[in-house]
Design an enzyme around this catalytic site. Sequence first.
Site, PDB file in Angstrom:
ATOM      1  CB  THR A 111      -1.285   0.554   1.671  1.00  0.00           C
ATOM      2  OG1 THR A 111      -1.565  -0.939   1.424  1.00  0.00           O
ATOM      3  CG2 THR A 111      -1.918   1.235   1.583  1.00  0.00           C
ATOM      4  CG  ASP A 189      -2.967  -7.411   3.780  1.00  0.00           C
ATOM      5  OD1 ASP A 189      -2.861  -6.779   4.802  1.00  0.00           O
ATOM      6  OD2 ASP A 189      -3.724  -7.328   2.778  1.00  0.00           O
ATOM      7  CD  GLU A 398      -8.797 -49.763  21.972  1.00  0.00           C
ATOM      8  OE1 GLU A 398      -9.101 -49.098  22.883  1.00  0.00           O
ATOM      9  OE2 GLU A 398      -8.768 -48.955  21.424  1.00  0.00           O
TER      10      GLU A 398
HETATM   11  N1  ASP Z   1      -1.880  -4.743   0.485  1.00  0.00           N
HETATM   12  C1  ASP Z   1      -1.252  -3.892   1.290  1.00  0.00           C
HETATM   13  C2  ASP Z   1      -0.491  -5.336   0.740  1.00  0.00           C
HETATM   14  O1  ASP Z   1       0.602  -5.139  -0.078  1.00  0.00           O
HETATM   15  C3  ASP Z   1      -2.457  -4.153   2.086  1.00  0.00           C
HETATM   16  C4  ASP Z   1      -1.181  -2.374   2.962  1.00  0.00           C
HETATM   17  O2  ASP Z   1       0.240  -2.843   2.190  1.00  0.00           O
HETATM   18  O3  ASP Z   1      -1.310  -1.964   3.585  1.00  0.00           O
HETATM   19  O4  ASP Z   1       0.270  -5.990   1.864  1.00  0.00           O
END
Ligand code: ASP
Length: 441
Positions: A111, A189, A398
Site C-alpha cells: 500500500t 498484509d 488401547e
Molecule cells: N494490500 C496491501 C499489501 O500489500 C496492504 C498494505 O500494504 O497495507 O499487503
Amino acid sequence: MSVSSSSSIYRLQPVHDHHHHHNDQAVGDDEGDDEHPIAYEIEDQSNLDRTFFKIRYRSNSAVSNTSSNELSHSITALTPLSINNASPNVSTAITTPAVLPIIKVLGTGGTIASKGQSSHQTAGYEVDLTIEQLVQSIPDISSTCLLEYEQIFNIDSKEFDTSHLLQLYTKIVEDLSHYDGIVITHGTDTMEETAFFLQSTINTFKPIVICGSMRPSTAISSDGPMNLYQAIVIASNRESRGRGVLIALNDRIGSGYYITKSNANSLDTFKSIGQGYVGNFVNNEIHYYYPSAKPLGLTYFNLTDDNNEDATTIILPQVHIIYAHQGLDNQLLKLTIEQLHSQGLVIATMGAGSLSDETNQYLYDLIGNTTFPVVYAKRSMDGMVPIGSIPKVLSEDEKRINFNNAIAGGYLNPQKARILLQLCLNQGLDLNEIKKVFKGV
Ligand code: ASP
C-alpha cells in the site's frame, strides 16, 4: 536524538587533511580515494552480539563504489593518530557522526507504493509507485544518512511466496557488508511473515527495518512518507543495532519476530500484546524501552552451506495451515497431507492447543507411525500453546499415550510457525530436533 548508550564510541580524526562530507551529492568529487580515506571510525560493539572492535574507513570515492566502502581490520592493524572520545554525549555522536551511515532502501511494493482514484479511497487501490518516487516523498534526510535505494519487485504483499522471500534474502545478504542498515518497504498484509523469515535466516547486528503503510500514497493523511522516514532514521541509528528485524509503523517500533497485523484497516495495526513494543518514535526521537536484545526463542538457519550457493534456487518444503473451528471436517487433514503432499502441518487450534478428541485421534491414526510433524499453534492473537497441551491419544493397543507427532507452537502465530517449520524441514531436522527448535518460541 534522545538515546542513551552503554557502548563506547570513539572517533578518529582523519589521517589525511581531507574533510568529511555529509552529502550524497558529493559522491565522485576529488576529496578522497581508497588509499586516502577521509575518516576513521572505531566502535566497541562488545555490548551487542559479539565482542570485537571494528575499524572502518570510508572515502568519497568508496561511497560511490559500495563494493569497497567498508573494510574491517584487527584493532592492532592500525595505530590511531588521535582518538576523539565522543562519549558521554552519544547524542552528539549520533546526530553528527564522523561518517554518515549508508542506508539501503529496498522496495517491494504494498500500500505504501499504491495509488487510489481519489484522495478518500482507502481500499481497492493498486501498486503504482516506484521506490524512487517513494524516497522522493520524504523530507531531506542527508544529515542523517547517505541513502541508496533499489526496486526488488513491486507487488502487493499477498502475492509474496517463498521465491520472493528468497530473492529478498539474497539481496539483503549481498548488501549487508556494504551498508550500515537496511530498510524494506513492504505491504502490511504479510509483512510479519517476511520479518520472521528474515529474522530467522540473517544473523546480523545491523538494523533491518521493515515499513509500510495502511493508506495509499494518494489518500488524505497517507501514513507512508512518515513511516518510511521513521524507518530510515531508525535504521541509521546505532541504538537500533543488535535488535533483529524491526517493524516500524505509526510511530511504533516492534520486533518482527513477534509482531502481527491486528487490524485490517486502521493505522495502529501492528501489535504484539504479550511482548509489547521495543520502542517509540516521537518528535524525531527514537526511544527504546530496553537495551539491544533479540528474542530468546530465536534459532538461525543457514540457508546456504557455502557463500557461493544461490539461495534463490532453494525450494522450501510444503507446510500447510489448517484453521480449526467447531465441527472441523477431519477429511481436510487427510486431503492436505495426502493430496497436497504436505511435509508438515500447522493447525490454528481453538485455544491453547485444543482440537476435538476425535480430530486428535484421527490425526494420530493417520500419521502416528510416521515422523510427520504437526505444530499445534493457536487462533488467539495473544498467549501460547505450552508443551503441556499436547494431547493424549489411544494407541493401537488401547493405551493412552502422548501424541508424539504434535509440537507445541509456543507464542508463534500459525503463519510464523509455518515458516519456522519450513526452515526446520529444509535443514533436514528430525521430529525431536524440530521440537527443540520450537521449545523456546
Ligand atoms: N494490500 C496491501 C499489501 O500489500 C496492504 C498494505 O500494504 O497495507 O499487503
